[in-house]
Design a protein around this motif. Structure first.
Motif, short mmCIF file in Angstrom:
data_model
loop_
_atom_site.label_atom_id
_atom_site.label_comp_id
_atom_site.label_asym_id
_atom_site.label_seq_id
_atom_site.Cartn_x
_atom_site.Cartn_y
_atom_site.Cartn_z
N ARG A 1 18.46 -74.00 25.18
CA ARG A 1 18.72 -74.64 26.47
C ARG A 1 19.15 -73.64 27.55
NH1 ARG A 1 20.82 -80.77 26.28
NH2 ARG A 1 19.27 -81.54 24.81
N LEU A 2 19.16 -72.38 27.24
CA LEU A 2 19.62 -71.40 28.23
C LEU A 2 18.79 -71.48 29.51
CD1 LEU A 2 21.82 -69.11 28.17
CD2 LEU A 2 19.93 -67.52 27.85
N LYS A 3 17.49 -71.55 29.36
CA LYS A 3 16.62 -71.60 30.53
C LYS A 3 16.88 -72.86 31.34
CE LYS A 3 11.79 -71.08 31.97
NZ LYS A 3 11.78 -72.27 32.87
N ARG A 4 17.24 -73.95 30.66
CA ARG A 4 17.53 -75.19 31.37
C ARG A 4 18.65 -74.99 32.38
NH1 ARG A 4 19.68 -81.01 28.95
NH2 ARG A 4 20.58 -81.76 30.91
N TYR A 5 19.69 -74.28 31.99
CA TYR A 5 20.82 -74.08 32.90
C TYR A 5 20.43 -73.20 34.09
CZ TYR A 5 23.53 -76.29 29.24
OH TYR A 5 23.98 -77.20 28.32
N ILE A 6 19.58 -72.22 33.84
CA ILE A 6 19.09 -71.38 34.94
C ILE A 6 18.25 -72.22 35.89
CG2 ILE A 6 17.64 -69.41 35.51
CD1 ILE A 6 18.46 -68.21 32.78
N ASP A 7 17.38 -73.06 35.33
CA ASP A 7 16.54 -73.92 36.16
C ASP A 7 17.39 -74.91 36.96
OD1 ASP A 7 14.30 -72.65 35.19
OD2 ASP A 7 13.82 -74.21 33.72
N GLU A 8 18.43 -75.45 36.34
CA GLU A 8 19.27 -76.42 37.04
C GLU A 8 20.11 -75.75 38.12
OE1 GLU A 8 21.41 -78.92 34.33
OE2 GLU A 8 19.57 -79.93 33.67
N ARG A 9 20.51 -74.50 37.90
CA ARG A 9 21.18 -73.77 38.98
C ARG A 9 20.21 -73.56 40.13
NH1 ARG A 9 22.04 -68.22 39.42
NH2 ARG A 9 19.80 -68.17 38.93
N ASN A 10 18.98 -73.17 39.81
CA ASN A 10 17.98 -72.94 40.85
C ASN A 10 17.63 -74.22 41.60
OD1 ASN A 10 17.92 -70.26 40.09
ND2 ASN A 10 16.08 -70.45 38.82
N ALA A 11 17.71 -75.36 40.91
CA ALA A 11 17.42 -76.64 41.54
C ALA A 11 18.61 -77.18 42.35
CB ALA A 11 17.01 -77.67 40.49
N GLY A 12 19.73 -76.49 42.28
CA GLY A 12 20.90 -76.91 43.03
C GLY A 12 21.83 -77.85 42.31
N HIS A 13 21.51 -78.20 41.04
CA HIS A 13 22.39 -79.09 40.28
C HIS A 13 23.69 -78.38 39.92
CE1 HIS A 13 18.58 -81.44 38.88
NE2 HIS A 13 18.97 -81.79 40.08
N ILE A 14 23.57 -77.18 39.38
CA ILE A 14 24.75 -76.40 38.99
C ILE A 14 25.16 -75.53 40.16
CG2 ILE A 14 25.64 -74.61 37.46
CD1 ILE A 14 23.80 -75.64 35.29
N LYS A 15 26.39 -75.71 40.60
CA LYS A 15 26.91 -74.95 41.73
C LYS A 15 27.96 -73.97 41.20
CE LYS A 15 25.90 -78.62 45.01
NZ LYS A 15 24.98 -79.28 44.05
N LEU A 16 27.78 -72.71 41.49
CA LEU A 16 28.68 -71.68 41.00
C LEU A 16 29.82 -71.45 42.00
CD1 LEU A 16 25.95 -69.20 39.71
CD2 LEU A 16 27.24 -70.91 38.40
N ASN A 17 30.86 -70.77 41.51
CA ASN A 17 32.03 -70.44 42.34
C ASN A 17 32.72 -71.69 42.89
OD1 ASN A 17 31.42 -67.63 42.03
ND2 ASN A 17 29.87 -67.86 43.63
N LYS A 18 32.70 -72.77 42.11
CA LYS A 18 33.40 -74.00 42.46
C LYS A 18 34.49 -74.26 41.43
CE LYS A 18 30.79 -75.32 45.98
NZ LYS A 18 31.30 -75.53 47.35
N THR A 19 35.68 -74.55 41.89
CA THR A 19 36.80 -74.85 41.00
C THR A 19 37.03 -76.35 40.97
OG1 THR A 19 37.86 -72.75 41.57
CG2 THR A 19 39.25 -74.43 40.54
N PRO A 20 37.18 -76.96 39.79
CA PRO A 20 37.45 -78.39 39.73
C PRO A 20 38.71 -78.75 40.51
CG PRO A 20 36.93 -77.52 37.55
CD PRO A 20 37.10 -76.34 38.44
#
Length: 361
Positions: A51-70
Motif C-alpha cells: 500500500r505504499l504507493k497508495r499513500y503517495i497517490d493519496e498525498r498527490n491527490a490532496g487527501h493526505i496533507k503533510l505538516n498538519k498537527t491534530p
C-alpha cells in the motif's frame, strides 16, 4: 508465481527512504512504514507495504496533507474530539491513541473520537499500544464505502474494522477484525494474483454474488452499486444483519461522536475525511492488575485447551497466529508478491535510491 523474500530491516529502510524522497518527512515516513511493515510481518499482506504507493497517490491527490498537527476541538478529563486536519492516518492515530492512554493514566479511562483523518493501516497496531500500560486498548475506524447493508445493493458503509487488546499474564488477547466478510485489501490481493473470489464475499451492481474481484474493485472506483457483504454474508440466515450492525456501530462512534464524515461521505471533493475512535481502560478500574491478568489468562487457557475438532491439532487464541507469523518473518524475511516488488522497485528508481539486491533477483 514466484514470490520474493527480503529481510525486514532492508525493507523498512527502503520504504522509509522512498517516502522521505517523496517529501513525507522523517517522522511521518517512519509512522507510516512502522504500521505497514507490521502488517507484512504478521502475515497480512493486504495492509502491508503493497500500500505504499497508495499513500503517495493519496498525498498527490490532496487527501493526505503533510505538516498538519491534530487539534483538540472538544475535551473533558476523560475524552476528546480531535480534528486530524487531513494528516496521515498513522501519525494522527498514534497521536490520538496516546492521548487516550494519557487520559486513562490520569483518570483510569480515556476515549478519543477523531474526524478528518486518512487510512491508518491495521487496527490492532493502535489497540496494542495500551497493553504495556496494563490497559485495555480499543481502536476502530470507518472507511471508503465498500459494504452493502443487509438487503441493499449500494455500498454505503465501510469495512469498518475494530480491535480490542486485553493484557494477560503470559500473552494478550488481541481481536482485530473487519465488520465485513472480507476487506478491500484482500480483494486487491486476489486481483493482483489473478484469482477468483469465493461466492459470498461480494455482490455485483445488481446485488448478486460475483466471483470477479476486478469487477467489484471497478465498481468501487466508479462509485457504482455493488460491494462487499457484511460479516455473515447476504441476508439474515447466517447473521449478515449482525455484521451490518457492527459496521454501522463503528461509523456511529467514530463519525457520529466526532461530527465527522460517515463512510458514504468519505473520499469526496479531494478530502478523505476518515474518522477513528480510540479508547484505553486501566485494569485498576476493576481490581489489582496482576491478579486480573492471571484471571484473564486462565480463561484464555481454558478455551484453547478444550477438546479439538476431529482433524484439528490446535485452538488458537486471538493474536497468536499473527505473533507466530511475526516471529517467523523477523527470522526468515518478509514475503512479497511480484506486483508489490515491481512497484517498490519503480518507486526506488524514480527517486534514484539504491535497491536491495533481494528485490532484483
Amino acid at each position: 508465481m514466484d514470490m520474493t523474500v527480503i529481510d525486514s530491516g532492508s525493507l523498512r529502510n527502503l520504504c522509509v527512504d522512498i517516502l522521505i524522497a517523496e517529501g513525507f518527512g522523517q517522522d511521518v515516513s517512519t509512522d507510516i512504514v512502522d504500521v505497514l511493515l507490521e502488517a507484512d510481518l504478521r502475515g497480512i499482506p493486504s495492509h502491508g507495504v503493497a500500500r505504499l504507493k497508495r499513500y503517495i497517490d493519496e498525498r498527490n491527490a490532496g487527501h493526505i496533507k503533510l505538516n498538519k498537527t491534530p487539534s483538540i476541538e472538544y475535551e473533558t478529563p476523560l475524552s476528546a474530539v480531535v480534528d486530524g486536519r487531513g494528516g496521515p492516518g498513522q501519525s494522527v492515530s498514534k497521536w490520538a491513541m496516546n492521548l487516550a492512554i494519557e487520559k486513562a493514566g490520569n483518570n483510569l479511562v480515556g476515549f478519543v473520537s477523531v474526524r478528518n483523518s486518512n487510512h491508518y493501516g491495521i487496527t490492532a497496531y493502535y489497540s496494542e499500544m495500551a497493553l504495556e500500560k496494563d490497559m485495555i486498548g480499543i481502536a476502530m475506524t470507518n472507511s471508503y464505502p465498500l459494504v452493502v447493508p443487509t438487503f441493499g445493493r449500494e455500498a454505503v458503509l465501510g469495512t469498518n474494522p475494530f480491535s480490542i487488546a486485553i493484557p494477560g499474564s503470559r500473552h494478550p488477547f488481541i481481536l482485530d477484525m473487519a465488520t465485513s466478510v472480507v476487506t478491500r485489501g484482500k480483494l486487491e490481493v486476489y486481483d493482483r494474483l489473478a484469482k477468483v473470489i469465493p461466492e459470498g464475499w461480494a455482490v455485483d451492481s445488481l446485488g448478486v454474488d460475483t466471483n470477479s474481484p476486478g469487477e467489484v474493485l471497478a465498481n468501487f472506483n466508479n462509485r457504482r452499486p455493488g460491494g462487499i457483504l457484511p460479516l455473515g454474508g447476504s441476508g439474515e440466515e447466517f447473521g449478515g444483519h449482525k455484521g451490518y450492525g457492527l459496521s454501522l456501530l463503528v461509523d456511529l462512534v467514530s463519525a457520529g461522536l466526532s461530527f465527522g464524515s460517515w463512510s458514504a461521505l468519505t473520499y469526496r471533493e479531494g478530502v478523505a475525511g476518515v474518522c477513528h475512535f480510540f479508547g484505553a481502560m486501566d485494569l485498576k478500574l476493576f481490581g489489582e492488575p496482576e491478579s486480573m491478568k492471571q484471571q484473564i489468562q486462565s480463561i484464555i487457557d481454558g478455551v484453547v485447551s478444550s477438546e479439538k475438532a476431529r482433524g484439528s491439532e490446535k485452538i488458537y487464541y486471538h493474536g497468536e497466529k499473527e505473533e507466530l507469523s511475526r516471529m517467523y518473518s523477523l527470522s526468515k524475511g518478509v514475503t512479497l508478491d511480484p506486483k508489490t516488488v515491481r512497484n517498490l522497485v519503480a518507486l526506488a528508481e524514480r527517486n534514484n535510491l539504491q535497491i536491495p539486491g533481494q528485490l532484483l533477483q
